[in-house]
Design an enzyme around this catalytic site. Sequence first.
Site, PDB file in Angstrom:
ATOM      1  N   ASP A  79      -1.678  -0.582   6.069  1.00  0.00           N
ATOM      2  CA  ASP A  79      -1.939   0.189   7.394  1.00  0.00           C
ATOM      3  C   ASP A  79      -3.272   0.212   7.595  1.00  0.00           C
ATOM      4  O   ASP A  79      -3.702   0.606   8.702  1.00  0.00           O
ATOM      5  CB  ASP A  79      -1.281   1.367   7.332  1.00  0.00           C
ATOM      6  CG  ASP A  79      -2.144   2.442   6.303  1.00  0.00           C
ATOM      7  OD1 ASP A  79      -2.425   2.199   5.117  1.00  0.00           O
ATOM      8  OD2 ASP A  79      -2.267   3.460   6.871  1.00  0.00           O
TER       9      ASP A  79
ATOM     10  N   ASP B 207      -0.086   4.965   0.964  1.00  0.00           N
ATOM     11  CA  ASP B 207      -0.297   5.929   2.067  1.00  0.00           C
ATOM     12  C   ASP B 207      -0.345   5.166   3.250  1.00  0.00           C
ATOM     13  O   ASP B 207      -1.178   4.307   3.410  1.00  0.00           O
ATOM     14  CB  ASP B 207      -1.622   6.797   1.850  1.00  0.00           C
ATOM     15  CG  ASP B 207      -1.733   7.832   2.727  1.00  0.00           C
ATOM     16  OD1 ASP B 207      -0.692   8.131   3.517  1.00  0.00           O
ATOM     17  OD2 ASP B 207      -2.951   8.062   3.132  1.00  0.00           O
TER      18      ASP B 207
ATOM     19  N   ASN C 106      -3.490   9.754  -7.050  1.00  0.00           N
ATOM     20  CA  ASN C 106      -2.265  10.590  -7.280  1.00  0.00           C
ATOM     21  C   ASN C 106      -1.144   9.680  -7.105  1.00  0.00           C
ATOM     22  O   ASN C 106       0.094  10.378  -6.690  1.00  0.00           O
ATOM     23  CB  ASN C 106      -2.426  11.581  -5.785  1.00  0.00           C
ATOM     24  CG  ASN C 106      -3.725  12.573  -6.203  1.00  0.00           C
ATOM     25  OD1 ASN C 106      -3.413  13.312  -7.212  1.00  0.00           O
ATOM     26  ND2 ASN C 106      -4.557  12.659  -5.374  1.00  0.00           N
TER      27      ASN C 106
ATOM     28  N   ASP D 208       0.648  -1.203  -0.036  1.00  0.00           N
ATOM     29  CA  ASP D 208       0.086  -0.208   0.064  1.00  0.00           C
ATOM     30  C   ASP D 208       0.882   1.184  -0.027  1.00  0.00           C
ATOM     31  O   ASP D 208       2.074   1.195   0.569  1.00  0.00           O
ATOM     32  CB  ASP D 208      -0.963  -0.130   1.098  1.00  0.00           C
ATOM     33  CG  ASP D 208      -1.548   1.146   1.552  1.00  0.00           C
ATOM     34  OD1 ASP D 208      -2.416   1.608   0.668  1.00  0.00           O
ATOM     35  OD2 ASP D 208      -1.440   1.823   2.649  1.00  0.00           O
TER      36      ASP D 208
ATOM     37  N   ARG E 245     -11.375   8.080  -2.569  1.00  0.00           N
ATOM     38  CA  ARG E 245     -11.664   9.686  -2.911  1.00  0.00           C
ATOM     39  C   ARG E 245     -13.249   9.900  -2.497  1.00  0.00           C
ATOM     40  O   ARG E 245     -13.724  10.598  -1.453  1.00  0.00           O
ATOM     41  CB  ARG E 245     -11.332  10.533  -3.933  1.00  0.00           C
ATOM     42  CG  ARG E 245     -11.308  11.858  -3.839  1.00  0.00           C
ATOM     43  CD  ARG E 245     -10.767  12.612  -4.969  1.00  0.00           C
ATOM     44  NE  ARG E 245      -9.572  12.019  -5.599  1.00  0.00           N
ATOM     45  CZ  ARG E 245      -8.753  12.452  -6.658  1.00  0.00           C
ATOM     46  NH1 ARG E 245      -9.557  13.116  -7.521  1.00  0.00           N
ATOM     47  NH2 ARG E 245      -7.488  11.884  -6.739  1.00  0.00           N
TER      48      ARG E 245
ATOM     49  N   GLY F 166      -7.364   4.497   3.457  1.00  0.00           N
ATOM     50  CA  GLY F 166      -7.392   3.513   2.512  1.00  0.00           C
ATOM     51  C   GLY F 166      -8.783   3.275   1.497  1.00  0.00           C
ATOM     52  O   GLY F 166      -8.510   2.809   0.472  1.00  0.00           O
TER      53      GLY F 166
ATOM     54  N   SER G 279      -5.203   5.585  -4.068  1.00  0.00           N
ATOM     55  CA  SER G 279      -4.778   6.907  -4.433  1.00  0.00           C
ATOM     56  C   SER G 279      -4.774   7.048  -6.191  1.00  0.00           C
ATOM     57  O   SER G 279      -4.112   6.410  -6.660  1.00  0.00           O
ATOM     58  CB  SER G 279      -3.793   7.316  -3.918  1.00  0.00           C
ATOM     59  OG  SER G 279      -3.419   8.606  -4.245  1.00  0.00           O
TER      60      SER G 279
HETATM   61  P1  B16 Z   1      -6.753  10.046  -3.860  1.00  0.00           P
HETATM   62  P2  B16 Z   1      -3.760   4.091  -0.045  1.00  0.00           P
HETATM   63  C1  B16 Z   1      -5.444   6.060  -0.152  1.00  0.00           C
HETATM   64  O1  B16 Z   1      -4.327   5.572  -0.243  1.00  0.00           O
HETATM   65  C2  B16 Z   1      -5.705   6.980   1.177  1.00  0.00           C
HETATM   66  O2  B16 Z   1      -5.208   6.188   2.462  1.00  0.00           O
HETATM   67  C3  B16 Z   1      -7.190   7.386   1.354  1.00  0.00           C
HETATM   68  O3  B16 Z   1      -7.023   8.021   2.783  1.00  0.00           O
HETATM   69  C4  B16 Z   1      -7.419   8.129   0.220  1.00  0.00           C
HETATM   70  O4  B16 Z   1      -8.958   8.510   0.279  1.00  0.00           O
HETATM   71  C5  B16 Z   1      -7.356   7.296  -1.243  1.00  0.00           C
HETATM   72  O5  B16 Z   1      -6.020   6.975  -1.242  1.00  0.00           O
HETATM   73  C6  B16 Z   1      -7.761   8.011  -2.354  1.00  0.00           C
HETATM   74  O6  B16 Z   1      -6.688   8.873  -2.431  1.00  0.00           O
HETATM   75  O7  B16 Z   1      -7.829  11.107  -3.622  1.00  0.00           O
HETATM   76  O8  B16 Z   1      -5.530  10.598  -3.735  1.00  0.00           O
HETATM   77  O9  B16 Z   1      -7.058   9.385  -5.070  1.00  0.00           O
HETATM   78  O10 B16 Z   1      -3.472   3.830   1.530  1.00  0.00           O
HETATM   79  O11 B16 Z   1      -4.386   3.231  -0.799  1.00  0.00           O
HETATM   80  O12 B16 Z   1      -2.265   4.286  -0.675  1.00  0.00           O
HETATM   81 MG    MG Z   2      -2.918   3.154   3.403  1.00  0.00          MG
END
Ligand code: B16
Ligand code: MG
Length: 212
Positions: A171, A11, A119, A9, A50, A47, A117
């Site tokens: 996480d 974030d 991003n 993962d 969005r 996790g 994400s």
């Molecule tokens: P984005 P991961 C997740 O990343 C974040 O933990 C979560 O808080 C967020 O809403 C999700 O990505 C979407 O992110 O807005 O940048 O597309 O933990 O899966 O790496």
């Molecule tokens: Mg995560």
Amino acid sequence: MKFQGIIFDLDGVICSTDKFHFLAWKQLAESIGITNFTQADGDLQRGVSRMESLEILLRKSKRQFSDEEKFALAEQKNNVYRQMLGTMSKTDLSENVRTTLFALRKSGRKLAIGSSSKNTKYILERIGLGSFFDAVVDGNMISRGKPDPEVFLKAAELLDLPPEECLVVEDAAAGIRAARAGGFEAAGIGDAANFPATTYPLTLLSDLLTIL
Ligand code: B16
Ligand code: MG
């Protein structure tokens, strides 16, 4: 080697952008009159996608929003979040994570990212891992977010390995559930170290090196 592949993962495991998510969501909440958006609400967004994160935030609003308005709100938050990501650099990759990744690479294992994400690519570039992983599956490549296992199954497929030969490192509760639903064993860091579904609890990412 039991695990030929490791799927990380992003974030909360490779780097920590959760503080930026929280600040950007809080700013959005306040702009629509929600004054009681707390860290506990932010933790529920870990996790998940969005749009699901937005739904968690909107539970605190008395107003109803159309789909069009929701997309605009999510974009508003993402613009603020992207600006914050712009402040990240190679120094946001901890020494522990960096040395663990390189040790795993040296062991001959295939390494992938499985993140919700959209991003992901930008974040990886900012922290100097833009071309490090053998496969990157992110929120732009899946139609069902965690806890659906799609993101990890796609990563395993790109690594050309079956789920039982890949370890997922997560996480978040949604991520551990996604891993187990896909037939993966899961290592958990942070809060996820204590979940019953977590196979291997980690204090630091480098604990992986003693487990494997
Ligand atoms: P984005 P991961 C997740 O990343 C974040 O933990 C979560 O808080 C967020 O809403 C999700 O990505 C979407 O992110 O807005 O940048 O597309 O933990 O899966 O790496
Ligand atoms: Mg995560």
